[in-house]
Design an enzyme around this catalytic site. Sequence first.
Site: not given
Length: 401
Positions: A210-212, A278
């Site tokens: 995943g990402n932030h 994102a």
Amino acid sequence: MLSGKNILLGITGGIAAYKTTFLVRLLIKAGANVKVILTDSASSFVSPLTLATLSKNPVVSSFVANDEAGTSWNNHVEMGLWADLMIIAPATANTLSKMAYGSCDNLLMATYLSAKCPVFFAPAMDLDMYKHPSTQTSFDKLLSFGNLMIPVGSGELASGLHGEGRMAEPEDIVAFIKQFLHNGLPLEGKKVLITAGPTYEAIDPVRFIGNHSSGKMGFELAKAAANSGATVILISGPTHLHLEHDHIKLVKVTSAEEMYTAVHHYYGAVDIAIGAAAVADYKPKTVAVQKIKKNDAEFQIELVKTKDILYSLGQEKKHQFLVGFALETENEVENASKKLKKKNLDLIVLNSLNDTGAGFGKSTNKITIIDKNLDIKTFELKTKADVALDIINEIILKINV
Ligand code: C5P
């Protein structure tokens, strides 16, 4: 434009109440029928007799009418239905909070809750009260109900402090209302699709890549578009954000593939699409059915590219106005411009990681907007809510050219 309109003016207890005598005068001059409701504390700031004389109607503030026998009452339902427009000015923090939560402890609130017409509110308070999160939450809620906020001015306040919180001048209140009656809201009748948040790409049943991304930018864009009159479909990856807005449909997805499917389900019917998510660029080639054991010292995951959702929207574009984001670390404008062309976008919003305060997980952002002709507009560092307003206003400008 205001001629013959029935206007209900609710005045609450702030010092700016003295300005409402001028407001009533302007409305009457414009040909409107005006009735005034005062809260108890408002009558300390402005005289009911002055308002009754100017409005040519009795001024009311309680449920019990002021007749000799004391047997009649002021019917809030009747007044609410009589109104073509309701204006609450000045709107104090107290009344705004009551409006947001439906507290109904006076005639004004009962009438507000009964009104079916457009309701405008002109906040007036000290700068710190104006900035307080609970006041800002009231604004958000009221806007989500479709109420219309007449922006405050900035300057000297009754406290002697300087800042935001002054009630708009009576002339500006009238101009705001006329503008609304003339044009409606700028995105009235438009459908807007927005992607937000990260995507999670499963490795096994318990792990993911995943990402932030917090999703905040996309959520703020959804609010700004909905408050401008649009119907919004917000397709979001996993976030902790909550949202309740009458004009926003929230569709929750997890992976890039799910986002792709959801986006294409709605795309044909929308006028504007904004890709603020994102989206993961790669995902595991295979997803393990069972939890992967930690047997070996080294472990590799083979990744394959996800579908570029925005690119696919650019390929299928017909009537839609398409907006993307670019987060760049070098040759920012050049790279963003290339992306705009490659993905067949109408606008690209560039945020650079070189700007402190901008980007992922932050509550502020600093953007540059590039259009199809490669015209560039730069903006100051702002909260994401204000950045969202700038982006939506820029879209409104472009679609109206
Ligand atoms: O190509 P890049 O990922 O830098 O482009 C970013 C823009 O493309 C963003 O608007 C993002 O929402 C969108 N995007 C997408 N699908 C992907 C990757 C990015 O829609 N798989």
